[in-house]
Design a protein around this motif. Structure first.
Motif, PDB file in Angstrom:
ATOM      1  N   TYR A  90       9.518   8.897  -0.174  1.00 35.26           N
ATOM      2  CA  TYR A  90       9.900   7.709  -0.938  1.00 35.26           C
ATOM      3  C   TYR A  90      11.405   7.695  -1.149  1.00 35.26           C
ATOM      4  CZ  TYR A  90       5.106   6.368  -1.696  1.00 35.26           C
ATOM      5  OH  TYR A  90       3.819   5.936  -1.484  1.00 35.26           O
ATOM      6  N   TYR A 121       5.588  -0.648  -8.668  1.00 34.96           N
ATOM      7  CA  TYR A 121       7.001  -0.956  -8.425  1.00 34.96           C
ATOM      8  C   TYR A 121       7.327  -2.429  -8.688  1.00 34.96           C
ATOM      9  CZ  TYR A 121       7.227   3.550  -5.925  1.00 34.96           C
ATOM     10  OH  TYR A 121       7.175   4.877  -5.568  1.00 34.96           O
ATOM     11  N   ALA A 176       9.859   2.423   0.975  1.00 34.52           N
ATOM     12  CA  ALA A 176      10.806   1.867   0.010  1.00 34.52           C
ATOM     13  C   ALA A 176      10.298   0.531  -0.482  1.00 34.52           C
ATOM     14  CB  ALA A 176      12.175   1.674   0.665  1.00 34.52           C
ATOM     15  N   GLU A 196      11.054  -3.430  -1.745  1.00 34.13           N
ATOM     16  CA  GLU A 196      11.877  -4.465  -1.107  1.00 34.13           C
ATOM     17  C   GLU A 196      12.948  -4.923  -2.091  1.00 34.13           C
ATOM     18  OE1 GLU A 196       9.742  -7.836   0.447  1.00 34.13           O
ATOM     19  OE2 GLU A 196      11.548  -8.624   1.416  1.00 34.13           O
ATOM     20  N   ASN A 243       7.805   2.462   6.672  1.00 33.10           N
ATOM     21  CA  ASN A 243       6.938   1.526   5.954  1.00 33.10           C
ATOM     22  C   ASN A 243       7.798   0.772   4.942  1.00 33.10           C
ATOM     23  OD1 ASN A 243       4.932   0.180   4.578  1.00 33.10           O
ATOM     24  ND2 ASN A 243       3.848   1.999   3.893  1.00 33.10           N
ATOM     25  N   PHE A 273       1.415  -2.765   5.673  1.00 33.33           N
ATOM     26  CA  PHE A 273       0.061  -3.125   5.285  1.00 33.33           C
ATOM     27  C   PHE A 273       0.017  -4.606   4.957  1.00 33.33           C
ATOM     28  CE2 PHE A 273      -0.414   1.443   3.461  1.00 33.33           C
ATOM     29  CZ  PHE A 273      -0.483   1.939   4.751  1.00 33.33           C
ATOM     30  N   GLU A 315      -2.119  -5.812   3.050  1.00 37.53           N
ATOM     31  CA  GLU A 315      -2.667  -5.848   1.683  1.00 37.53           C
ATOM     32  C   GLU A 315      -3.965  -6.655   1.694  1.00 37.53           C
ATOM     33  OE1 GLU A 315      -0.918  -3.677   0.671  1.00 37.53           O
ATOM     34  OE2 GLU A 315       1.209  -4.022   0.835  1.00 37.53           O
ATOM     35  N   LYS A 365       7.826 -11.405  -0.739  1.00 35.37           N
ATOM     36  CA  LYS A 365       6.520 -11.041  -0.180  1.00 35.37           C
ATOM     37  C   LYS A 365       5.456 -12.114  -0.445  1.00 35.37           C
ATOM     38  CE  LYS A 365       3.577  -6.913   0.217  1.00 35.37           C
ATOM     39  NZ  LYS A 365       3.432  -5.508  -0.132  1.00 35.37           N
ATOM     40  N   LYS A 405      -5.400   2.675  -6.094  1.00 42.01           N
ATOM     41  CA  LYS A 405      -5.472   3.836  -6.981  1.00 42.01           C
ATOM     42  C   LYS A 405      -4.829   3.503  -8.322  1.00 42.01           C
ATOM     43  CE  LYS A 405      -6.191   7.579  -6.149  1.00 42.01           C
ATOM     44  NZ  LYS A 405      -7.374   8.380  -6.407  1.00 42.01           N
ATOM     45  N   ARG A 462      -4.248   9.534  -1.083  1.00 44.23           N
ATOM     46  CA  ARG A 462      -4.907   8.700  -2.101  1.00 44.23           C
ATOM     47  C   ARG A 462      -6.355   9.151  -2.246  1.00 44.23           C
ATOM     48  NH1 ARG A 462      -1.925   5.115   0.935  1.00 44.23           N
ATOM     49  NH2 ARG A 462      -0.615   3.589  -0.121  1.00 44.23           N
TER      50      ARG A 462
HETATM   51  N1  SAM Z   1       7.261  -2.192  -0.116  1.00 44.76           N
HETATM   52  C1  SAM Z   1       6.741  -2.196   1.194  1.00 44.76           C
HETATM   53  C2  SAM Z   1       5.994  -3.472   1.496  1.00 44.76           C
HETATM   54  O1  SAM Z   1       6.266  -4.473   0.859  1.00 44.76           O
HETATM   55  O2  SAM Z   1       5.181  -3.499   2.375  1.00 44.76           O
HETATM   56  C3  SAM Z   1       5.868  -1.045   1.585  1.00 44.76           C
HETATM   57  C4  SAM Z   1       5.976   0.258   0.900  1.00 44.76           C
HETATM   58  S1  SAM Z   1       4.736   0.527  -0.305  1.00 44.76           S
HETATM   59  C5  SAM Z   1       5.679   1.853  -0.919  1.00 44.76           C
HETATM   60  C6  SAM Z   1       3.359   1.165   0.604  1.00 44.76           C
HETATM   61  C7  SAM Z   1       1.978   0.631   0.307  1.00 44.76           C
HETATM   62  O3  SAM Z   1       1.422   1.233  -0.839  1.00 44.76           O
HETATM   63  C8  SAM Z   1       1.833  -0.838   0.027  1.00 44.76           C
HETATM   64  O4  SAM Z   1       1.871  -1.588   1.199  1.00 44.76           O
HETATM   65  C9  SAM Z   1       0.485  -0.914  -0.686  1.00 44.76           C
HETATM   66  O5  SAM Z   1      -0.563  -1.218   0.201  1.00 44.76           O
HETATM   67  C10 SAM Z   1       0.274   0.497  -1.219  1.00 44.76           C
HETATM   68  N2  SAM Z   1       0.074   0.497  -2.679  1.00 44.76           N
HETATM   69  C11 SAM Z   1       0.761  -0.189  -3.607  1.00 44.76           C
HETATM   70  N3  SAM Z   1       0.232   0.007  -4.817  1.00 44.76           N
HETATM   71  C12 SAM Z   1      -0.830   0.837  -4.672  1.00 44.76           C
HETATM   72  C13 SAM Z   1      -1.802   1.406  -5.563  1.00 44.76           C
HETATM   73  N4  SAM Z   1      -1.799   1.141  -6.867  1.00 44.76           N
HETATM   74  N5  SAM Z   1      -2.747   2.198  -5.037  1.00 44.76           N
HETATM   75  C14 SAM Z   1      -2.778   2.474  -3.722  1.00 44.76           C
HETATM   76  N6  SAM Z   1      -1.898   1.978  -2.837  1.00 44.76           N
HETATM   77  C15 SAM Z   1      -0.930   1.157  -3.311  1.00 44.76           C
END
Ligand code: SAM
Length: 471
Positions: free
Chosen positions: A91, A105, A141, A143, A176, A199, A201, A217, A280, A320
């Motif tokens: 991260y 975040y 990271a 956005e 990612n 992802f 989502e 997003k 999670k 996870r």
């Molecule tokens: N910020 C980037 C984006 O907009 O795609 C990606 C990085 S983010 C650190 C990685 C992934 O963590 C996200 O795409 C989301 O699917 C997942 N994530 C976010 N919150 C989560 C949670 N509470 N539990 C599990 N996975 C989570």
């Protein structure tokens, strides 16, 4: 109108087509003749389309589900053998301007400490990861164009690749980060990234917009078409994923396959990987607030059905999930797992697991050595291999290797050699002992005699101190 080859998100992930497929699946979920014919088709190891696969997902007949599990295990063995590729997330920054309601975040979360690693801090984190034995990272990271511009990401990648500490080296950096422009994808490709992971989502547009109420997003089409821009920018290894729990899993599964079909139709190469994260608990996030959480049983079924519907794709599971879930899911199709992960910014250099900047709670909290040891005791070869992309075997070249069955003469010895490096440089005594025995017995499973001979020589050279051999 549905069109797999369209450039428009709403045409290649066409809502009406998903709904029609789900109805078809419901209508046929007890149609044994059709189900058998779909399972027979899957046995050809050429995959299934989203409609066929949706029928299998809807089917609740225990014997048929058992058949699907057995086939998934067999396909996994045929294409990926008993190797499991290891990686760790890193991260970089949790600054974020988005408002994803499931992510700690999100911009409105004032509880969480915001942190962005400096290049010096990245160096320390990477040395800690190298000292664990990692060779492959996925950088993560939020956005934020001001705090985390593409220049910051590129500079960080450059820093990571240039850290040489003892025998350590990060040889593949997957990325990612949020959806971006073709130009930025081109720059990421030039920086030498492995897979670009993003992802989706959720594929359900209406839910997507509600779950991402503000920020860049929010734009469903921009997010959903990101992989097309990545391909245009020259990145041919892309990683898909759905965050299970946000929407109905049958919708997501069907649309995920449509996304894979779209990439295949337009670029002639499907997704390099598919991830299967589940929501999670995290700071300010209660997974119970989302109605669509899935049971472990459904989770196993989805994994097995991804494996048989997209047989060549790598599948990723993170920490996870618990040890128990990971054990089952690896058997059903997963080929890559993280180990020893910390999901906080700067987490690897802290003695205790920090929680104040964490993205989600980690269920599997074992060290990398414990995970490696456990994998071997369960009959797997933990692999630290990064050879394919360094040899230019990306996109359709990787898929061709996978389809030709030559992977056993390439990935298998590479797994053994990189495991040997791990055993020499980082493993505990017990892990080293089990690993040496495993390598000796697995050498016999390299089909080509000359490859086996070279592999043996390389293993001896690793024993003497040389590093980084590959086929
Ligand atoms: N910020 C980037 C984006 O907009 O795609 C990606 C990085 S983010 C650190 C990685 C992934 O963590 C996200 O795409 C989301 O699917 C997942 N994530 C976010 N919150 C989560 C949670 N509470 N539990 C599990 N996975 C989570």
């Amino acid at each position: 109108m549905y069109n797999a080859a369209s450039a428009k998100a709403e045409e290649f992930i066409c809502h009406d087509e998903v709904m029609a497929s789900l109805k078809y699946a419901d209508d046929n979920k007890n149609n044994i003749q059709l189900i058998d014919s779909i399972i027979e088709k899957a046995r050809l190891r050429k995959g299934l389309n989203h409609r066929e696969a949706s029928v299998l997902l809807a089917c609740e007949i225990p014997e048929k589900i058992q058949e699907i599990y057995e086939l998934a295990e067999q396909i996994k063995k045929d294409f990926y053998g008993n190797r499991i590729v290891m990686f760790a997330p890193l991260y970089l920054s949790n600054y974020c301007v988005n408002s994803c309601v499931y992510c700690p975040y999100h911009i409105k979360n004032k509880n969480i400490t915001r942190k962005k690693l400096t290049q010096e801090e990245i160096t320390k984190e990477v040395i800690a990861l190298q000292d664990m034995g990692h060779k492959r990272l996925a950088i993560e990271a939020g956005e934020d164009p001001v705090n985390n511009p593409i220049e910051y990401i590129l500079e960080s990648i450059d820093t990571i690749y240039n850290i040489k500490h003892k025998n350590g080296a990060i040889r593949r950096v997957n990325v990612n980060i949020a959806a971006t422009t073709v130009e930025n994808y081109r720059r990421l490709k030039e920086a030498g990234i492995g897979t670009y992971i993003l992802f989706q989502e959720t594929y359900h547009k209406e839910s997507y917009e509600k779950l991402h109420p503000m920020g860049p997003k929010h734009d469903y089409a921009y997010h959903t078409e990101a992989m097309d821009r990545a391909m245009e920018g020259g990145i041919d290894d892309v990683g898909l994923g759905v965050l299970f729990g946000l929407e109905l899993y049958r919708y997501e599964y069907c649309a995920l396959l449509m996304h894979a079909e779209h990439l295949e139709a337009v670029y002639g190469v499907g997704p390099h990987t598919i991830s299967v994260p589940r929501i999670k608990h995290a700071d300010d996030i209660d997974p119970g607030a989302f109605d669509n959480s899935i049971s472990d049983e459904i989770f196993y079924k989805i994994t097995a059905l991804i494996r048989i519907a997209v047989p060549y794709t790598g599948m990723i599971i993170s920490t996870r999930e618990s040890e128990e879930v990971r054990e089952r899911i690896i058997r059903l199709g997963v080929s890559q797992i993280s180990g020893g992960s910390r999901t906080s910014v700067g987490g690897y250099t802290e003695e205790e697991r920090p929680h104040d900047t964490e993205q989600f709670d980690v269920s599997d909290q074992r060290t990398l050595d414990e995970v490696v040891n456990w994998l071997m005791r369960n009959g797997y070869i933990p692999s630290f291999c990064t050879a394919c992309y360094r040899e230019g075997r990306t996109g359709d070249r990787f898929m061709a290797l996978c389809k030709s069955g030559q992977i056993q003469n390439c990935c298998h010895p590479n797994a053994l050699m990189t495991l040997k490096e791990y055993l020499m440089d980082y493993a505990s005594e017990d892990t080293r002992r089990i690993g040496e025995l495993l390598i000796q017995s697995e050498l016999g499973n390299i089909p080509k005699e000359n490859v086996r001979k070279i592999c043996k020589e390389n293993l001896e050279n690793i024993q003497k101190g040389t590093r980084d051999f590959r086929f």
